[in-house]
Design an enzyme around this catalytic site. Structure first.
Site, short mmCIF file in Angstrom:
data_model
loop_
_atom_site.label_atom_id
_atom_site.label_comp_id
_atom_site.label_asym_id
_atom_site.label_seq_id
_atom_site.Cartn_x
_atom_site.Cartn_y
_atom_site.Cartn_z
N GLY A 153 43.29 43.89 28.72
CA GLY A 153 44.14 44.75 29.02
C GLY A 153 44.74 45.93 29.28
O GLY A 153 43.67 45.89 29.31
N SER A 154 45.31 46.58 30.31
CA SER A 154 46.19 47.53 30.71
C SER A 154 46.71 48.45 30.12
O SER A 154 46.78 49.55 30.40
CB SER A 154 44.74 48.29 31.73
OG SER A 154 45.99 46.69 32.29
N PHE A 174 46.83 43.46 34.46
CA PHE A 174 48.14 42.44 35.49
C PHE A 174 48.79 43.47 35.96
O PHE A 174 48.76 44.69 36.34
CB PHE A 174 49.26 42.53 33.54
CG PHE A 174 50.19 41.44 34.64
CD1 PHE A 174 50.15 40.13 34.23
CD2 PHE A 174 51.03 41.97 34.44
CE1 PHE A 174 51.07 39.25 35.10
CE2 PHE A 174 52.60 41.04 35.03
CZ PHE A 174 52.37 40.30 35.51
N LYS A 198 53.51 45.04 9.54
CA LYS A 198 53.52 46.64 9.17
C LYS A 198 54.80 46.77 10.48
O LYS A 198 55.29 47.66 10.60
CB LYS A 198 52.51 47.53 9.42
CG LYS A 198 51.11 47.78 10.63
CD LYS A 198 51.55 48.51 11.73
CE LYS A 198 51.43 48.24 13.04
NZ LYS A 198 51.13 48.98 14.34
#
Length: 381
Positions: free
Chosen positions: A30-31, A61, A226
């Site tokens: 993930g970036s 991605f 949350k």
């Protein structure tokens, strides 16, 4: 004498090779905004800790920027995620890789930090492509709802990839951590304290303090739920209801977070809600963060503009988690006949879908649920 010298050199080389083999290799899957900050934190530590390889791979991605350049190439050229974390250097040992399978190859520590709705597809792509001895940690807030019931992301990772998965949650607005303002986080683990401490060492810096608790479900549900409460807080801000109302919404939200968590998993600890992943994360997300921000805009527009439209306009490619999580929570509540027990969670979903006006957040939240039922029927799903 020459042969002896050569043997000694060979022995030293072999020792070095063995040492390298035992070093942990980290990949961040993930970036986005938080993924880039996580990579920055980790990369600063792998350079200092001898038990880790210096290089940190970060799966990107692939996107084409307005300049026509590929995002992964720009990250590697500039050492900066110009789209999701502009102005922040990630560390020269961070390597962006658009090939998911190549990015995770040989990694022994996998850090998952993508929008939760993409995780099942990512995990299915990784089946058979990762090391059997790999350890995982999820920084993802959300859950999957299946016919058999809710499935936490850490459980999804373990079930699909066959590896242990801890979680990291906390009062972590990414942009503040990126500029090294002091923050805390909580690692949740199941049984292996040593693995939890390894994750703590990998993430901890003088400005990012991490602690570990033996409560994966509690930590993960705090981080997940949350965002639903933050949507409610955004409605309050958009309607200019004031700080007293917002405080009441946060209190009711914390009560529903705790009740929902303990109904699903009786193992959830009360003390977890007083960790960074609990009350602290709830406060910071209801004061700042993208869920509150977009929900405020939704309420100011009287619910006439959809969350999808506002997300595209305001977040520049980032994803909201609160609206989709509210839908998933609503599905669980509806299926199990618990809607009346959770008026705040129920109202957030109904408002988000346009079935109720934003002002209903107060009208519906003031109904007191039957807490004796909430506290007395905790059970595993």
């Amino acid at each position: 004498m020459a042969p002896a010298f050569e043997d000694e050199t060979a022995s030293e080389t072999n020792f070095s090779d063995v040492e390298q083999l035992h070093k942990s290799k980290v990949t961040v899957v993930g970036s986005g905004n938080w993924g880039s900050v996580a990579a920055k934190l980790i990369a600063s530590n792998t350079l200092k800790l001898s038990s880790f390889h210096d290089e940190v791979r970060m799966w990107v991605f692939e996107e084409i920027l307005p300049s026509g350049e590929k995002l992964s190439e720009v990250i590697n050229q500039n050492n900066e995620n110009v789209k999701y974390l502009p102005g922040i250097k990630l560390g020269k040992n961070v390597v962006a890789d658009p090939d998911l399978e190549h990015a995770v190859k040989d990694a022994t520590m996998l850090v998952f930090v993508t929008p939760h709705q993409f995780m099942e597809g990512i995990c299915k792509r990784l089946v058979g492509k990762i090391r059997g001895d790999a350890e995982a940690i999820s920084l993802i807030k959300g859950m999957e709802v299946k016919m058999e019931g809710p499935c936490m992301i850490s459980t999804l990772i373990t079930d699909l990839l066959g590896i242990n998965c801890c979680v990291l949650m906390g009062a972590n607005i990414a942009n503040e951590i990126a500029v090294e303002k002091f923050s805390e986080a909580t690692v949740g683990y199941r049984e292996n304290r040593d693995i939890a401490e390894r994750w703590v060492r990998l993430f901890s810096t003088p400005y990012f303090m991490v602690s570990a608790v033996q409560d994966v479900e509690g930590v993960e549900l705090c981080g997940t739920l949350k965002n639903v409460v933050a949507i409610a807080a955004g409605f309050v801000d958009g309607l200019e209801m004031g700080n007293n109302t917002k405080a009441a919404i946060m209190r009711i939200g914390l009560r529903e977070m705790k009740a929902f968590s303990k109904l699903l998993f009786s193992s959830v600890r009360d003390s977890t809600f007083f960790e960074s992943c609990g009350i602290a994360d709830l406060i910071t997300t209801c004061l700042g963060g993208r869920n509150r921000k977009v929900a405020e805009a939704f309420a100011r527009n009287g619910g006439k503009r959809s969350f999808d439209e506002l997300e595209a306009e305001m977040l520049q490619g980032q994803k909201l988690q609160g609206v989709s999580t509210a839908r998933e929570v609503y599905e669980v509540l509806s299926h199990r006949g618990w809607l009346e027990l959770f008026p705040l969670f129920t109202a957030v979903h109904e408002i988000s879908m346009g079935r109720l006006p934003p002002s209903a957040i107060v009208e519906y939240s003031e109904h007191t649920p039957r807490l004796n039922l909430l506290e007395g029927s905790a059970q595993y799903c």
